[in-house]
Motif scaffolding. Structure first.
Motif, mmCIF file in Angstrom:
data_model
loop_
_atom_site.group_PDB
_atom_site.id
_atom_site.type_symbol
_atom_site.label_atom_id
_atom_site.label_comp_id
_atom_site.label_asym_id
_atom_site.label_seq_id
_atom_site.Cartn_x
_atom_site.Cartn_y
_atom_site.Cartn_z
ATOM 1 N N CYS A 32 52.587 -51.676 -33.538
ATOM 2 C CA CYS A 32 51.746 -50.969 -32.559
ATOM 3 C C CYS A 32 52.424 -50.907 -31.193
ATOM 4 C CB CYS A 32 50.412 -51.704 -32.383
ATOM 5 S SG CYS A 32 49.287 -51.569 -33.763
ATOM 6 N N ARG A 33 52.154 -49.844 -30.471
ATOM 7 C CA ARG A 33 52.493 -49.804 -29.050
ATOM 8 C C ARG A 33 51.411 -50.587 -28.305
ATOM 9 N NH1 ARG A 33 52.964 -43.459 -28.197
ATOM 10 N NH2 ARG A 33 51.098 -43.984 -26.999
ATOM 11 N N PRO A 34 51.757 -51.192 -27.168
ATOM 12 C CA PRO A 34 50.736 -51.960 -26.430
ATOM 13 C C PRO A 34 49.505 -51.142 -26.069
ATOM 14 C CG PRO A 34 52.921 -52.540 -25.643
ATOM 15 C CD PRO A 34 53.108 -51.384 -26.590
ATOM 16 N N ASP A 35 49.679 -49.850 -25.817
ATOM 17 C CA ASP A 35 48.484 -49.075 -25.438
ATOM 18 C C ASP A 35 47.553 -48.811 -26.628
ATOM 19 O OD1 ASP A 35 50.392 -47.361 -26.503
ATOM 20 O OD2 ASP A 35 49.869 -45.669 -25.207
ATOM 21 N N TYR A 36 47.991 -49.139 -27.851
ATOM 22 C CA TYR A 36 47.083 -49.038 -29.007
ATOM 23 C C TYR A 36 46.137 -50.234 -29.073
ATOM 24 C CZ TYR A 36 50.659 -45.868 -31.070
ATOM 25 O OH TYR A 36 51.557 -44.870 -31.325
ATOM 26 N N PHE A 37 46.496 -51.308 -28.365
ATOM 27 C CA PHE A 37 45.806 -52.578 -28.594
ATOM 28 C C PHE A 37 44.285 -52.519 -28.388
ATOM 29 C CE2 PHE A 37 44.997 -57.196 -27.593
ATOM 30 C CZ PHE A 37 45.117 -57.620 -28.915
ATOM 31 N N VAL B 15 42.282 -50.233 -29.119
ATOM 32 C CA VAL B 15 41.703 -49.644 -30.336
ATOM 33 C C VAL B 15 41.755 -50.659 -31.482
ATOM 34 C CG1 VAL B 15 42.021 -47.845 -32.096
ATOM 35 C CG2 VAL B 15 42.186 -47.264 -29.665
ATOM 36 N N VAL B 16 42.865 -51.380 -31.581
ATOM 37 C CA VAL B 16 42.971 -52.413 -32.625
ATOM 38 C C VAL B 16 41.894 -53.483 -32.411
ATOM 39 C CG1 VAL B 16 44.438 -54.236 -33.599
ATOM 40 C CG2 VAL B 16 45.448 -52.039 -32.933
ATOM 41 N N LEU B 17 41.737 -53.896 -31.162
ATOM 42 C CA LEU B 17 40.733 -54.927 -30.857
ATOM 43 C C LEU B 17 39.319 -54.449 -31.203
ATOM 44 C CD1 LEU B 17 41.253 -56.779 -27.446
ATOM 45 C CD2 LEU B 17 40.978 -57.753 -29.733
ATOM 46 N N ALA B 18 39.017 -53.221 -30.828
ATOM 47 C CA ALA B 18 37.695 -52.677 -31.173
ATOM 48 C C ALA B 18 37.532 -52.635 -32.685
ATOM 49 C CB ALA B 18 37.527 -51.280 -30.573
ATOM 50 N N GLY B 19 38.610 -52.298 -33.377
ATOM 51 C CA GLY B 19 38.562 -52.271 -34.842
ATOM 52 C C GLY B 19 38.276 -53.644 -35.418
ATOM 53 N N ILE B 20 38.907 -54.673 -34.866
ATOM 54 C CA ILE B 20 38.661 -56.037 -35.354
ATOM 55 C C ILE B 20 37.232 -56.478 -35.037
ATOM 56 C CG2 ILE B 20 39.293 -58.466 -34.989
ATOM 57 C CD1 ILE B 20 41.163 -56.966 -36.867
ATOM 58 N N ARG B 21 36.752 -56.134 -33.843
ATOM 59 C CA ARG B 21 35.358 -56.467 -33.527
ATOM 60 C C ARG B 21 34.421 -55.800 -34.548
ATOM 61 N NH1 ARG B 21 35.290 -58.732 -28.285
ATOM 62 N NH2 ARG B 21 37.010 -58.030 -26.972
ATOM 63 N N ALA B 22 34.753 -54.585 -34.936
ATOM 64 C CA ALA B 22 33.906 -53.863 -35.901
ATOM 65 C C ALA B 22 33.961 -54.517 -37.282
ATOM 66 C CB ALA B 22 34.324 -52.397 -35.981
ATOM 67 N N VAL B 23 35.156 -54.886 -37.728
ATOM 68 C CA VAL B 23 35.238 -55.442 -39.091
ATOM 69 C C VAL B 23 34.634 -56.843 -39.153
ATOM 70 C CG1 VAL B 23 37.255 -54.060 -39.716
ATOM 71 C CG2 VAL B 23 37.589 -56.403 -38.955
ATOM 72 N N LEU B 24 34.594 -57.523 -38.012
ATOM 73 C CA LEU B 24 33.973 -58.856 -38.007
ATOM 74 C C LEU B 24 32.451 -58.790 -37.936
ATOM 75 C CD1 LEU B 24 36.392 -60.877 -35.680
ATOM 76 C CD2 LEU B 24 36.128 -61.102 -38.159
ATOM 77 N N ASP B 25 31.921 -57.621 -37.664
ATOM 78 C CA ASP B 25 30.462 -57.450 -37.636
ATOM 79 C C ASP B 25 29.939 -57.620 -39.064
ATOM 80 O OD1 ASP B 25 27.848 -56.112 -37.812
ATOM 81 O OD2 ASP B 25 28.278 -55.376 -35.795
ATOM 82 N N ILE B 26 28.941 -58.466 -39.210
ATOM 83 C CA ILE B 26 28.467 -58.819 -40.558
ATOM 84 C C ILE B 26 27.989 -57.595 -41.342
ATOM 85 C CG2 ILE B 26 26.070 -59.313 -39.889
ATOM 86 C CD1 ILE B 26 26.319 -61.795 -41.791
ATOM 87 N N ARG B 27 27.594 -56.532 -40.632
ATOM 88 C CA ARG B 27 27.102 -55.326 -41.330
ATOM 89 C C ARG B 27 28.182 -54.657 -42.157
ATOM 90 N NH1 ARG B 27 24.825 -52.156 -36.312
ATOM 91 N NH2 ARG B 27 26.734 -53.103 -35.489
#
Lengths: 346, 65
Positions: A78-83, A85-97
């Motif tokens: 990843c480029r640093p400016d993607y981070f 989006v990656v973080l939001a993605g991880i927050r989403a996948v960690l959501d129990i739903r």
């Protein structure tokens, strides 16, 4: 069994030696990775607090810190400016739903896919057009891969250990697309889900690979029947699972549908009604599973037992994406008890 | 202890180790469990009974904790 990838600093004589050891340590998806040097990880963090705890990731249940995600984003290329989006993605996948516990450990081929909406799509050049599920775009390839590497290195999603998928699917290397908001005749996906149009939002889905729906006709009913018929063909996840499917409507189909007065809510209603299958005569193990696992989707009409694709029409996610070159759409089959989860990019 | 479908035995060990409970006693039952006829489910439960009882009465791999 697996060493902590964010532990002691390691040094290697050359990149070949690093690749060999990372692969042998099961820290990769099988492909070569970018060395997660201190400098690269710091650049990926971009001043964020690496010690922020995001949650614990199944099935190994390791604590997931921002720093861990940054290391895996570097590994993925990843480029640093993607981070963000990656973080939001991880927050989403960690959501129990999302039911990551099920997605990681299941024998089903499902994995995780991200959909990006809002300004981040263009700022980061996330492909929303031709071949968006395929090769060719660094943002799509590496953001999706970063999520997968987190699922391996933090969550422990190692085949035959923390990932019991019988077949897997190629999208499990990483899957990230953007909605083609410019070609969509309708409200963007994230706006439908309650976010401001100017917000950047990541939606995570626990799904299998896209199943193409090629309908040459310009007749909206033919197009919708084609998509509806692809929701619950024999053996599809939705025949057994109560979950939220994702439908990707290509710009050509979207244009024909919009021209004939359809919008996303009316399309959802149509797909929900016409995607129904008749299971009256289905017995055995599968019939029992359909009736029990999809009890909330079962409707009795006289003597007939009808199975809806989802509990409610609103459960069907609709994204407009793809190029303008062909009459194609796609259905992404969800894993059981998997909901679409949207998180803003911050 | 916990009850696990045989397909998921390795992931159960891996998960319990990750949760700080290595050696957690497991009762292994046939997989898949979903959709089996009621009589078969009952038969499987009877077959698992001994394992469950043994797991509950034994400290198993948790002896060192």
């Amino acid at each position: 069994m697996t060493a902590d990838i964010t532990g002691d600093l390691l040094s290697y004589a050359d990149t070949d030696a690093m690749h060999d050891e990372f692969y042998a340590s099961q820290w990769t998806d099988g492909l070569p990775v970018v060395a997660p040097t201190e400098e690269r990880v710091a650049a990926m963090l971009g001043g964020r607090d690496g010690d922020e705890l995001l949650g614990t990731m199944p099935p190994r249940w390791r604590r997931t810190y921002v720093h861990h995600v940054a290391v895996n984003a570097v590994l993925a290329g990843c480029r640093p400016d993607y981070f963000p989006v990656v973080l939001a993605g991880i927050r989403a996948v960690l959501d129990i739903r999302l039911n990551l516990y099920g997605v990681q450990g299941t024998t089903n081929p499902a994995g995780v896919m991200l959909v990006v909406n809002g300004p981040a799509r263009t700022e980061l050049d996330v492909n929303s057009g031709h071949n968006l599920f395929g090769q060719g775009w660094r943002a799509n390839a590496t953001i999706g891969r970063a999520i997968r590497l987190c699922m391996i290195n933090i969550g422990g999603g190692l085949p035959e250990l923390g990932d019991m998928s019988t077949l897997g699917n190629p999208n499990k290397y990483g899957s990230c697309i953007a909605e083609n908001e410019e070609e969509s005749p309708w409200e963007p996906f994230h706006v439908e889900r309650g976010f401001a149009a100017e917000a950047s939002v990541v939606t995570a889905a626990g799904v299998t690979a896209p199943q193409n729906v090629a309908i040459l006709s310009q007749d909206p009913v033919m197009i919708l029947d084609g998509i509806a018929g692809s929701l619950m063909p024999g053996g599809a996840n939705l025949v057994l699972f109560t979950a939220q499917p994702l439908v990707v409507i290509g710009p050509v189909h979207a244009k024909h549908l919009a021209r004939n007065g359809y919008d996303k809510p009316s399309i959802r209603e149509y797909l929900w009604e016409h995607g129904t299958i008749d299971i009256t005569d289905v017995g055995g193990t599968d019939g029992k599973a359909m009736r029990e696992w999809k009890a909330g989707c079962l409707h009795v009409d006289g003597t007939r037992e009808l199975l809806r694709p989802s509990v409610a029409a609103e459960d069907i996610g609709i994204v407009v994406a793809g190029g303008r070159s062909g009459p194609h759409s796609a259905v992404l089959q969800p894993f059981n008890h998997t909901q679409l989860v949207s998180v803003p990019v911050t | 202890m916990t009850i696990v479908g045989e397909t998921f035995r390795m992931i159960a060990d891996y998960e319990s180790e990750g949760l700080g409970l290595p050696g957690l006693p497991l009762a292994i039952v046939e997989y898949p469990m979903g959709g089996v006829p009621t009589e078969e489910a009952v038969a499987r439960a009877h077959r698992a009974y001994g394992q469950i009882l043994g797991g509950l009465l034994s400290r198993g791999g948790l002896d060192d904790r």
